[in-house]
Each structure stands twice: as structure tokens, then as C-alpha cells.
Write an enzyme that holds these catalytic residues in place. Sequence first.
Site, PDB file in Angstrom:
ATOM      1  N   LYS A 112      -5.470   5.627  -2.377  1.00 45.91           N
ATOM      2  CA  LYS A 112      -5.791   4.575  -1.558  1.00 45.91           C
ATOM      3  C   LYS A 112      -4.569   3.809  -1.044  1.00 45.91           C
ATOM      4  O   LYS A 112      -4.543   3.217  -0.129  1.00 45.91           O
ATOM      5  CB  LYS A 112      -6.860   3.845  -2.119  1.00 45.91           C
ATOM      6  CG  LYS A 112      -8.157   4.629  -2.283  1.00 45.91           C
ATOM      7  CD  LYS A 112      -9.000   4.881  -1.055  1.00 45.91           C
ATOM      8  CE  LYS A 112     -10.454   5.444  -1.397  1.00 45.91           C
ATOM      9  NZ  LYS A 112     -10.560   6.818  -2.057  1.00 45.91           N
TER      10      LYS A 112
HETATM   11  C1  LIG Z   1     -11.114   8.096  -1.725  1.00 43.31           C
HETATM   12  C2  LIG Z   1     -10.754   9.051  -2.507  1.00 43.31           C
HETATM   13  C3  LIG Z   1     -10.905  10.478  -2.091  1.00 43.31           C
HETATM   14  C4  LIG Z   1     -11.699  10.693  -0.860  1.00 43.31           C
HETATM   15  O1  LIG Z   1     -10.909  10.523   0.162  1.00 43.31           O
HETATM   16  P1  LIG Z   1     -11.715  10.566   1.805  1.00 43.31           P
HETATM   17  O2  LIG Z   1     -10.615   9.685   2.507  1.00 43.31           O
HETATM   18  O3  LIG Z   1     -12.846   9.355   1.559  1.00 43.31           O
HETATM   19  O4  LIG Z   1     -12.118  11.772   2.096  1.00 43.31           O
HETATM   20  C5  LIG Z   1     -10.416  11.629  -3.016  1.00 43.31           C
HETATM   21  N1  LIG Z   1      -9.850  11.137  -4.162  1.00 43.31           N
HETATM   22  C6  LIG Z   1      -9.756   9.923  -4.529  1.00 43.31           C
HETATM   23  C7  LIG Z   1      -9.147   9.894  -5.967  1.00 43.31           C
HETATM   24  C8  LIG Z   1     -10.034   8.801  -3.794  1.00 43.31           C
HETATM   25  O5  LIG Z   1      -9.877   7.334  -4.252  1.00 43.31           O
END
Ligand SMILES: *Cc1c(COP(=O)(O)O)cnc(C)c1O
Length: 498
Positions: A112
Site C-alpha cells: 500500500k
Molecule cells: C491490499 C493488499 C492486497 C490486495 O491488493 P488489491 O489491490 O486490493 O487487489 C494484497 N496483498 C496485500 C499485502 C495487501 O495489503
Amino acid sequence: MYVSTRGAQSRLSAASAIKLGMAADGGLLVPNAIPQIDMSDIKSLASLGYQERAQIVLRKYLPDYSDKEIAGAISKAYNHAKFDHAAIAPLVAVSDELSVLELWHGPTSAFKDMALQLLPQLLTLALQKTSEQAEIVILVATSGDTGKAALEGFRNVAQTKIIVFYPLAGVSEIQRLQMVTQEGSNTAVVAVEGNFDDAQTGVKQIFNDGEFNAHLRSHNFELSSANSINWGRLVPQIVYYFSAYADLLKAGKITAGQLVNFVVPTGNFGNILAGYYAKLMGLPINKLICASNANNVLTDFLQTGIYDRRRPFQKTLSPSMDILISSNLERWLYHASGSDNEKVRLWMNELQLTGRYEVDSQVLFALKQTFWAASASDDDTLAAIKKVYSEHGYVADPHTAVAWHVYQQYLQDTGDRTPAIIVSTASPFKFNDSVLAAISGQKVIAEVDEFAALTKLSQLTGWDIPVNLATLADKPIRHKAVCANEQMPNVVDQILKI
Ligand SMILES: *Cc1c(COP(=O)(O)O)cnc(C)c1O
């Protein structure tokens, strides 16, 4: 220019799209034309660093931002004070055909950060460009990773305040400590009695409460969101697909123009959608392999064309992918149906009314051309962590392990040996209990606490604990507020001192 997937919103500049976050007609904002990058430009990325690569990709989507503004935003977001790896998003080779793209070297050790370090910079510029006078209040409900990454991103950013609500019962101890020790004069963190749905519902109610919004406006505050439907969170993610390809070129593992596959652990469909934009722009991608956990609504959709969320929500070892409504899929449907906002509106209405919709055969064909999908159970996930560690000495977090398992299935099913990149979305230390359990072969590691587990995992694997997690135990707790769901608007008032 940016338009709504549902067609009833006038065209917006990039700055307005980023400031608004969502279209007024309930749709998502998308670029009305996809910019292209030709192969000679892609080749030239190989000799550049991450910041320069980002500049080349981002400027194509931000025509109302100057090169200098974009460069400034990038250098504030992706620098070595914030990222613990010189490459920012390093590509690690595990074999001749397989590499791992590590997206977790940022300040909160989850992917993120790649988006939430840049979004505040783009938003600040958007406020200037649109002569916005109000102070922007970012409200976030989090199940763990997003809250902390948003807090770090918006910390001390001028003209913004950020308030994060997390469920009292529902985040890991590490995730809780990451949030309650948050620094910054414009940050607030509040625990909500209940689970993630309670926190999320409370935040949605605040956004939809016209009277409360007018009350905030009368005190010069404007609400905004940092979740992944904001274009400003999606566009930074396109960059690392190009960067990974450039690194393969640089390492001599592929030649210019050669196709590659990406394997993406998926929840809200944001990350993999960024890969789709990269493909549309001209990056030679063969398949985007969509990896889900037991909440496999996307696996079914990509195989059958039927999206059906009417199934029990499962809590898994990869909690950031525990999601049944993948909001960003709406953007893909819009592009794949030839910008047919009538169709998109119908499907989204059906989803809301019945929990299900089915796309036509043309769209299903397009889905299968672009994506391949499968899912992993918790047992598959643990087995993958163990196997990857014993075969490659690589320590994968549970989300990355879901992708790894799905990639093995892809190889078995298709025999396709196209060079592949597994997108790794979290540091294994963020999910140390599952990783320790998997590597040591035990079901649960009951006897060690979170901090002892960090040390144990580091000793076992020889990997370094990320500094932000290693220093967590010594940081003072700064945010102690707890409230009930219905008190959330009052808490917002208190925090804003109105
Ligand atoms: C948010 C997240 C995901 C999923 O990503 P999307 O963009 O929502 O598909 C996968 N792995 C981790 C560790 C995340 O924090």
C-alpha cells in the site's frame, strides 16, 4: 481527461479526479484515452532509477501537472529515508524464468505504501491547482494495512488531516501497534468497538450524511477518502510493472518486446488493474494471473463470466485479500466493453440489488484473453511458504504465497514457460506467525509473542527485520481513543475541535 465508468459526469482534469476520488454518479473515474509508451522508451527505462521511471510513466496521466511538480512529488514519495532498498521496488530473481517484485520496502512494510506515499503529494498539488481553500479530512476505515500506510503518507502533509478508524477486534497486534504509535500533528487513530464492517459502515455513513458534511463545510473542512477507488492511488501502481520489465531487460533475462506474465495476489482488483493499464499502454504482457484466497469470487468470475458475491465471507491467513466486492473491477469492465457505460451501470445495479451479474460472451472472451485465475486455501498457502523457502531460500508472506501457489497451478495447467514475475505485497515479518508456523512445520506458534516472533523469524531465516517493525516495541502509544460505531461523527467533531 477523466470520465466516469457510468457516463453521467462531466470530464475532469487529473487534479479534479484525484481531489474528488469518485465520480458524482457513483462510478469510478477512468482516463478517456490510454496513453502509449513505445518500445524504445521502454528500453530506455532499463538504465534509469525508480524515480526517473516513475516520471516517464506518470506524466502521461497527469497532463495538468508540470514536470517539475511531478518530479517533486516523486522525490518526496520514493526516497531512501522512506524506503529501505535502493531500488525502491527491487526485482529478485529466483530462477531463470521466475522473479519476485518486492513492493514492501516502504515505511509500513506493505505494498500500500507504493500508492499511499505518492497520493498525498498528488492531492496537495491538486488542491493548489483547483484553488481549494478547505482543509481536507481523510477518513479511513481499515482492516490493517491501509490505515497505517495512509497515516504515514499523510503525516504532516499541509492542508490535510487524517482520521483512521480500526476495529477493536480485528487487527493483528503488530498492525494495532503500528497505528497507535503513529506520529504527526495531523493524525488521529480511533478504535471502534466491533469488527471491520462496523468501522467501515460508520465511515460510509459519515460520507453519505449530507447534513454532517454541510456542518463540516461550514467549518472549512472537506471530507475525502484514501481508498483504492481513487485514481491517485491507482496511477502510482502502473509504474512498477514497467520498472519490473525494465529490470528484466537490464539483467539480460529478456529481449525488448518479449512477453512476460505477472502473478498478482488480488483483493480489490487495484494492483492487477494497474498491470492491465500497463498492458494497454504497450508493455508486452502475456497473461495477468489473478491469485485469490478462499474468498475466490474473482476466480469464478474470470473463469465463467458470472460475478456472484452471495457466499460466506472467509477469514484467511491472507487477510488483506479477504474481500467479496472488488470495486476496481468496474474500471476493467468499462474498458473491456468498449467504454459502454450503459452496460457497466446495469451490471453494477444488478450487483447491488441481487449480489450477482453475468457479462456477455464478448466480455468473457476478453477476460480470458487477458487473465488467468485460480485460488489457494490456507493449507495451500502454508505449504507454498514452506516449499518456496526450502527450494529457493525465499521467505514469502502469506499473500505472496497465494500467488506462488496459483502460479504453480498455472504452470501445470498451461505448460506456459513465459518468464514470470510474482508480485510480492507484504514483508513476511508483517505476518510472522503464519510464516513461522509454515517454515517450522507447526500449525500454531502459541508460545511466542509478536515481538519474540519477529526475532525468531529473523534468526531462523537470516533476513533482517524491517526497521519500522523492529522499533515498534519502544515507541510510545499516542492514540488511545475507543468509541462505539454511532459515536463516530462526534469523535470526528472532537478531533477537528468543532
Ligand atoms: C491490499 C493488499 C492486497 C490486495 O491488493 P488489491 O489491490 O486490493 O487487489 C494484497 N496483498 C496485500 C499485502 C495487501 O495489503
